[in-house]
Design a protein around this motif. Structure first.
Motif, PDB file in Angstrom:
ATOM      1  N   LEU A   1      19.137   7.811  -4.241  1.00 40.15           N
ATOM      2  CA  LEU A   1      17.684   7.708  -4.386  1.00 40.15           C
ATOM      3  C   LEU A   1      17.297   6.563  -5.325  1.00 40.15           C
ATOM      4  O   LEU A   1      16.125   6.322  -5.584  1.00 40.15           O
ATOM      5  N   VAL A  50       9.243   5.657   5.394  1.00 43.75           N
ATOM      6  CA  VAL A  50       9.176   6.723   6.381  1.00 43.75           C
ATOM      7  C   VAL A  50       8.149   6.448   7.487  1.00 43.75           C
ATOM      8  O   VAL A  50       8.295   6.909   8.612  1.00 43.75           O
ATOM      9  N   THR A  65       3.043   3.787   3.447  1.00 39.42           N
ATOM     10  CA  THR A  65       2.100   4.879   3.210  1.00 39.42           C
ATOM     11  C   THR A  65       2.667   6.254   3.556  1.00 39.42           C
ATOM     12  O   THR A  65       1.944   7.255   3.449  1.00 39.42           O
ATOM     13  N   TYR A  96       5.449  17.777  -3.682  1.00 36.08           N
ATOM     14  CA  TYR A  96       6.490  18.619  -3.094  1.00 36.08           C
ATOM     15  C   TYR A  96       6.562  19.943  -3.858  1.00 36.08           C
ATOM     16  O   TYR A  96       6.088  20.033  -5.001  1.00 36.08           O
ATOM     17  N   ASP A 118      -1.901   2.769  -4.935  1.00 34.06           N
ATOM     18  CA  ASP A 118      -1.731   4.129  -4.390  1.00 34.06           C
ATOM     19  C   ASP A 118      -3.001   4.931  -4.580  1.00 34.06           C
ATOM     20  O   ASP A 118      -3.669   4.827  -5.608  1.00 34.06           O
ATOM     21  N   ALA A 136       2.572   3.779  -3.451  1.00 34.36           N
ATOM     22  CA  ALA A 136       3.535   3.699  -4.572  1.00 34.36           C
ATOM     23  C   ALA A 136       4.513   4.852  -4.499  1.00 34.36           C
ATOM     24  O   ALA A 136       4.766   5.541  -5.482  1.00 34.36           O
ATOM     25  N   MET A 138      11.768  22.158  -5.786  1.00 36.60           N
ATOM     26  CA  MET A 138      12.623  21.513  -4.782  1.00 36.60           C
ATOM     27  C   MET A 138      13.774  20.727  -5.406  1.00 36.60           C
ATOM     28  O   MET A 138      13.661  20.167  -6.483  1.00 36.60           O
ATOM     29  N   GLY A 178      -3.134   8.044  -5.015  1.00 38.42           N
ATOM     30  CA  GLY A 178      -2.930   9.163  -5.942  1.00 38.42           C
ATOM     31  C   GLY A 178      -2.147   8.710  -7.148  1.00 38.42           C
ATOM     32  O   GLY A 178      -2.260   7.569  -7.590  1.00 38.42           O
ATOM     33  N   ILE A 226      14.340   8.259   1.886  1.00 38.67           N
ATOM     34  CA  ILE A 226      14.543   7.299   0.795  1.00 38.67           C
ATOM     35  C   ILE A 226      15.911   6.620   0.945  1.00 38.67           C
ATOM     36  O   ILE A 226      16.021   5.386   0.905  1.00 38.67           O
ATOM     37  N   ILE A 278       0.855  -1.187   0.000  1.00 43.34           N
ATOM     38  CA  ILE A 278       0.000   0.000   0.000  1.00 43.34           C
ATOM     39  C   ILE A 278       0.890   1.236   0.000  1.00 43.34           C
ATOM     40  O   ILE A 278       1.609   1.502   0.960  1.00 43.34           O
ATOM     41  N   SER A 282       3.634  11.631  -3.109  1.00 48.64           N
ATOM     42  CA  SER A 282       4.181  12.634  -2.182  1.00 48.64           C
ATOM     43  C   SER A 282       5.169  13.522  -2.914  1.00 48.64           C
ATOM     44  O   SER A 282       5.129  14.750  -2.786  1.00 48.64           O
ATOM     45  N   GLU A 334      -6.393   4.773  -6.334  1.00 49.98           N
ATOM     46  CA  GLU A 334      -7.210   3.769  -5.651  1.00 49.98           C
ATOM     47  C   GLU A 334      -6.831   3.799  -4.178  1.00 49.98           C
ATOM     48  O   GLU A 334      -5.698   3.447  -3.821  1.00 49.98           O
ATOM     49  N   LYS A 335      -7.748   4.259  -3.350  1.00 47.74           N
ATOM     50  CA  LYS A 335      -7.428   4.456  -1.927  1.00 47.74           C
ATOM     51  C   LYS A 335      -7.809   3.227  -1.107  1.00 47.74           C
ATOM     52  O   LYS A 335      -8.967   2.787  -1.154  1.00 47.74           O
TER      53      LYS A 335
HETATM   54  C1  LIG Z   1      10.802  18.687   0.537  1.00 46.46           C
HETATM   55  C2  LIG Z   1      11.334  17.307   0.811  1.00 46.46           C
HETATM   56  C3  LIG Z   1      12.605  16.945   0.383  1.00 46.46           C
HETATM   57  C4  LIG Z   1      13.096  15.645   0.591  1.00 46.46           C
HETATM   58  N1  LIG Z   1      14.352  15.316   0.158  1.00 46.46           N
HETATM   59  C5  LIG Z   1      14.830  14.068   0.374  1.00 46.46           C
HETATM   60  C6  LIG Z   1      16.147  13.684  -0.056  1.00 46.46           C
HETATM   61  O1  LIG Z   1      16.896  14.483  -0.599  1.00 46.46           O
HETATM   62  N2  LIG Z   1      16.549  12.417   0.180  1.00 46.46           N
HETATM   63  C7  LIG Z   1      15.762  11.484   0.792  1.00 46.46           C
HETATM   64  O2  LIG Z   1      16.204  10.337   0.952  1.00 46.46           O
HETATM   65  N3  LIG Z   1      14.522  11.815   1.227  1.00 46.46           N
HETATM   66  C8  LIG Z   1      14.050  13.089   1.026  1.00 46.46           C
HETATM   67  N4  LIG Z   1      12.799  13.422   1.482  1.00 46.46           N
HETATM   68  C9  LIG Z   1      12.014  12.435   2.186  1.00 46.46           C
HETATM   69  C10 LIG Z   1      11.377  11.468   1.193  1.00 46.46           C
HETATM   70  O3  LIG Z   1      10.693  12.150   0.186  1.00 46.46           O
HETATM   71  C11 LIG Z   1      10.472  10.558   1.900  1.00 46.46           C
HETATM   72  O4  LIG Z   1      11.240   9.918   2.872  1.00 46.46           O
HETATM   73  C12 LIG Z   1       9.945   9.502   0.914  1.00 46.46           C
HETATM   74  O5  LIG Z   1       8.990  10.047   0.040  1.00 46.46           O
HETATM   75  C13 LIG Z   1       9.388   8.388   1.688  1.00 46.46           C
HETATM   76  O6  LIG Z   1       9.021   7.401   0.782  1.00 46.46           O
HETATM   77  P1  LIG Z   1       7.876   6.396   1.164  1.00 46.46           P
HETATM   78  O7  LIG Z   1       7.750   5.529  -0.044  1.00 46.46           O
HETATM   79  O8  LIG Z   1       8.166   5.806   2.494  1.00 46.46           O
HETATM   80  O9  LIG Z   1       6.587   7.325   1.362  1.00 46.46           O
HETATM   81  P2  LIG Z   1       5.885   8.334   0.355  1.00 46.46           P
HETATM   82  O10 LIG Z   1       6.788   8.771  -0.723  1.00 46.46           O
HETATM   83  O11 LIG Z   1       5.243   9.374   1.193  1.00 46.46           O
HETATM   84  O12 LIG Z   1       4.769   7.431  -0.309  1.00 46.46           O
HETATM   85  C14 LIG Z   1       3.611   7.033   0.386  1.00 46.46           C
HETATM   86  C15 LIG Z   1       2.523   6.748  -0.635  1.00 46.46           C
HETATM   87  O13 LIG Z   1       1.432   6.113   0.021  1.00 46.46           O
HETATM   88  C16 LIG Z   1       0.240   6.562  -0.566  1.00 46.46           C
HETATM   89  N5  LIG Z   1      -0.867   6.290   0.358  1.00 46.46           N
HETATM   90  C17 LIG Z   1      -1.049   6.798   1.608  1.00 46.46           C
HETATM   91  N6  LIG Z   1      -2.185   6.318   2.135  1.00 46.46           N
HETATM   92  C18 LIG Z   1      -2.736   5.472   1.215  1.00 46.46           C
HETATM   93  C19 LIG Z   1      -3.932   4.690   1.180  1.00 46.46           C
HETATM   94  N7  LIG Z   1      -4.796   4.646   2.204  1.00 46.46           N
HETATM   95  N8  LIG Z   1      -4.186   3.953   0.065  1.00 46.46           N
HETATM   96  C20 LIG Z   1      -3.322   3.965  -0.999  1.00 46.46           C
HETATM   97  N9  LIG Z   1      -2.192   4.706  -1.010  1.00 46.46           N
HETATM   98  C21 LIG Z   1      -1.893   5.447   0.088  1.00 46.46           C
HETATM   99  C22 LIG Z   1       0.503   8.043  -0.825  1.00 46.46           C
HETATM  100  O14 LIG Z   1      -0.357   8.573  -1.816  1.00 46.46           O
HETATM  101  C23 LIG Z   1       1.973   8.032  -1.271  1.00 46.46           C
HETATM  102  O15 LIG Z   1       2.134   7.954  -2.677  1.00 46.46           O
HETATM  103  C24 LIG Z   1      12.301  14.707   1.279  1.00 46.46           C
HETATM  104  C25 LIG Z   1      11.024  15.076   1.728  1.00 46.46           C
HETATM  105  C26 LIG Z   1      10.547  16.362   1.518  1.00 46.46           C
HETATM  106  C27 LIG Z   1       9.176  16.720   2.046  1.00 46.46           C
END
Ligand SMILES: Cc1cc2nc3c(=O)[nH]c(=O)nc-3n(C[C@H](O)[C@H](O)[C@H](O)COP(=O)(O)OP(=O)(O)OC[C@H]3O[C@@H](n4cnc5c(N)ncnc54)[C@H](O)[C@@H]3O)c2cc1C
Length: 319
Positions: free
Chosen positions: A55, A289, A123, A42, A31, A9, A46, A33, A301, A7, A38, A93-94
């Protein structure tokens, strides 16, 4: 019946999909969205603090123009990864409910219902902003997400917060012609602000080009002004926009509904095995995260890509 449903993407959900595929598991990524939703949300300008190699997922090379990629390059990269790795993904698809039914899970989204032996929650934390819970927060001039500075040219902008995003937003809008005032609950700019940005914001505040009220809270927002509680008492500021960069938190209610428990710490850190990322609920794994609970800068990441490997190793051993 799927072996695993992932859950989210985001980069880490995609990394999980790649590893699941490598292990020959029957998987699906969902996902609510767009792809890497996410990152898509941003700020448009950025630049990542990580270099592009950090990454990368699934050993797919990430080449950017500079050593640190921008949002557009990251979107392009993750699209390419999803396409070339032919990942099974359903977008827009939520996932709404997850129920344990005997040995498997039943996952319902707004579009369909799935059965899976295990679940990965990747998520993230970007969907639930911390609300200020003050009168006027619902006005359209109040924004919890920031995309670009242009709309704020010659506008009186209050930026709430003092962490990285608040500082970036204050500097960027100031440089594009906004009249910026920061309202900061703490006594200083946060320690965690990137070391190469900190002198810039401190000097702008010192010279008065960005105004800042420390140890202060915004208490009321009206169409043309805001009220701020400062150590010297209540003041009113003329105002056009409030950019509330107050941070975001993970979807705890989804975790709680599955039965995930939390450490009794200030971050509400979910309980999971550091070796496998399996939570206290057998078959439910946490990736990326979301693992940090409210400590949203613990995992990113760079340092959580590895979760995908340990999770899929464990799932494949058990299946
Ligand atoms: C401005 C900014 C700069 C950053 N720069 C860096 C960097 O340089 N290096 C680095 O390593 N990290 C960086 N980060 C952090 C990094 O972007 C996050 O750590 C990363 O996006 C986390 O990935 P993730 O896959 O865990 O979560 P996310 O990327 O947040 O993905 C979670 C996904 O889950 C989906 N979701 C949530 N709930 C549901 C649901 N109920 N049903 C279906 N889908 C759902 C969301 O739509 C989303 O697409 C930065 C963050 C920010 C805000």
């Amino acid at each position: 019946m799927l072996d695993v449903i992932i859950i989210g993407a985001g980069p880490i959900g995609l990394a999980c999909g790649i590893e699941a595929k490598k292990k020959g598991l029957n998987y699906l990524i969902i996902d609510k969205g767009c792809l890497v939703n996410s990152i898509y949300n941003y700020p448009l300008n950025m630049t990542f603090f990580s270099t592009s190699d950090k990454l990368e997922i699934g050993n797919v090379p990430f080449i950017s123009h500079g050593s640190k990629p921008n949002r557009f390059e990251a979107l392009e990269y993750y699209r390419r990864v999803a396409a070339t790795q032919e990942l099974e993904i359903r977008l827009y698809e939520k996932v709404e409910t997850i129920n344990k039914e005997g040995e498997h899970f039943s996952i319902s989204s707004n579009k369909s219902t799935y059965k899976a032996k295990s679940i990965v929650l990747s998520t993230g934390f970007y969907d639930y902003p911390y609300m200020m819970n003050i009168p006027g927060e619902e006005l359209p001039k109040v924004r919890h997400y920031y995309d670009e500075p242009h709309p704020y040219f010659r506008q009186k902008v209050v930026v709430v917060g003092a962490a990285n995003s608040a500082v970036d937003v204050a500097l960027e809008t100031y440089r594009k012609g906004a009249d910026v005032t920061m309202v900061v609950r703490e006594s200083d700019i946060r320690e965690s602000v990137k070391y190469w940005v900190r002198p810039d914001i401190e000097n702008r505040i010192k010279e008065g080009s960005i105004k800042a009220y420390f140890n202060s809270d915004i208490t009321k927002i009206e169409e043309l002004k805001v009220t701020v509680k400062t150590p010297d008492g209540l003041i009113e500021l003329e105002n056009d926009f409030v950019l509330a960069m107050t941070g975001y938190k993970p979807n705890f209610s989804m975790m709680e509904s599955i039965g995930i428990s939390f450490h009794n710490d200030e971050y509400k850190t979910p309980i999971y095995s550091e070796a496998t990322n399996e939570s206290n609920v057998p078959g439910v794994y946490l990736a990326g995260v979301v693992c940090g609970g409210l400590k949203t800068n613990k995992w990113f990441i760079e340092n959580s890509r590895i979760h995908a490997v340990s999770i899929m190793d464990d799932i494949s051993k058990k299946s």
